[in-house]
Write a protein that holds these residues in place. Sequence first.
Motif, PDB file in Angstrom:
ATOM      1  N   THR A 160       0.973  -1.183   0.056  1.00  0.00           N
ATOM      2  CA  THR A 160      -0.065  -0.084   0.154  1.00  0.00           C
ATOM      3  C   THR A 160       0.966   1.215   0.145  1.00  0.00           C
ATOM      4  O   THR A 160       1.706   1.327   0.715  1.00  0.00           O
ATOM      5  CB  THR A 160      -1.139  -0.017   1.223  1.00  0.00           C
ATOM      6  OG1 THR A 160      -1.905   1.259   0.963  1.00  0.00           O
ATOM      7  CG2 THR A 160      -0.335  -0.028   2.588  1.00  0.00           C
ATOM      8  N   ASP A 161       0.450   2.067  -0.901  1.00  0.00           N
ATOM      9  CA  ASP A 161       1.081   3.485  -0.873  1.00  0.00           C
ATOM     10  C   ASP A 161       0.290   4.535   0.080  1.00  0.00           C
ATOM     11  O   ASP A 161       0.822   5.868  -0.005  1.00  0.00           O
ATOM     12  CB  ASP A 161       1.363   4.044  -2.343  1.00  0.00           C
ATOM     13  CG  ASP A 161       0.326   4.512  -3.166  1.00  0.00           C
ATOM     14  OD1 ASP A 161      -1.052   3.870  -2.474  1.00  0.00           O
ATOM     15  OD2 ASP A 161       0.143   4.734  -4.280  1.00  0.00           O
ATOM     16  N   ASP A 162      -0.686   4.124   0.634  1.00  0.00           N
ATOM     17  CA  ASP A 162      -1.612   5.189   1.247  1.00  0.00           C
ATOM     18  C   ASP A 162      -1.094   4.877   2.699  1.00  0.00           C
ATOM     19  O   ASP A 162      -1.339   3.857   3.406  1.00  0.00           O
ATOM     20  CB  ASP A 162      -2.993   4.285   1.438  1.00  0.00           C
ATOM     21  CG  ASP A 162      -4.001   5.220   2.166  1.00  0.00           C
ATOM     22  OD1 ASP A 162      -3.638   5.698   3.193  1.00  0.00           O
ATOM     23  OD2 ASP A 162      -5.065   5.583   1.687  1.00  0.00           O
ATOM     24  N   GLN A 163      -0.573   6.064   3.601  1.00  0.00           N
ATOM     25  CA  GLN A 163       0.062   5.833   4.539  1.00  0.00           C
ATOM     26  C   GLN A 163      -0.812   5.670   5.840  1.00  0.00           C
ATOM     27  O   GLN A 163      -0.653   4.938   6.598  1.00  0.00           O
ATOM     28  CB  GLN A 163       0.794   7.318   4.914  1.00  0.00           C
ATOM     29  CG  GLN A 163       1.646   7.420   6.197  1.00  0.00           C
ATOM     30  CD  GLN A 163       2.759   6.406   6.386  1.00  0.00           C
ATOM     31  OE1 GLN A 163       3.234   5.898   5.107  1.00  0.00           O
ATOM     32  NE2 GLN A 163       3.079   5.565   7.521  1.00  0.00           N
ATOM     33  N   LEU A 164      -2.002   6.076   5.769  1.00  0.00           N
ATOM     34  CA  LEU A 164      -3.001   5.850   6.755  1.00  0.00           C
ATOM     35  C   LEU A 164      -3.432   4.434   6.809  1.00  0.00           C
ATOM     36  O   LEU A 164      -3.565   3.803   7.819  1.00  0.00           O
ATOM     37  CB  LEU A 164      -4.075   6.923   6.452  1.00  0.00           C
ATOM     38  CG  LEU A 164      -4.263   8.415   6.933  1.00  0.00           C
ATOM     39  CD1 LEU A 164      -5.173   9.075   6.694  1.00  0.00           C
ATOM     40  CD2 LEU A 164      -3.508   8.504   8.213  1.00  0.00           C
TER      41      LEU A 164
END
Length: 114
Positions: free
Chosen positions: A75-79
């Motif tokens: 995942t490149d979504d930090q959250l």
Amino acid sequence: MAKRTENSPVFAIRLAQARERAGLSQKQLGILAGFDPSVASPRINQYERGRHEPQLKTAKQLAEVLGVPPAFLYTDDQLLAELLLRWNDLSLKAKKHLLKEVEVETSSKKRAGR
């Protein structure tokens, strides 16, 4: 430690984060994931430098050793990454509760948007 930049592949960045979080060296991770000790460190180093990306089966082995869901490594979504890091620590009851909360939140937004 492998050199990481903003341009590094997501897998490379997440693998290094998870390995450092687990307190393992590249060699230790490779050996625990089932690699031959003579190639354990170089293989993990190649993954963390973004020169190679493992097959899904190997990525799953690495994730299991690191105690993270395989999705974390991609995942490149930090959250979402932060949520995934905590996911394994939740009980089944807590996971179901969280899912229900998300369902309520998203369905109320859909209703409000109509």
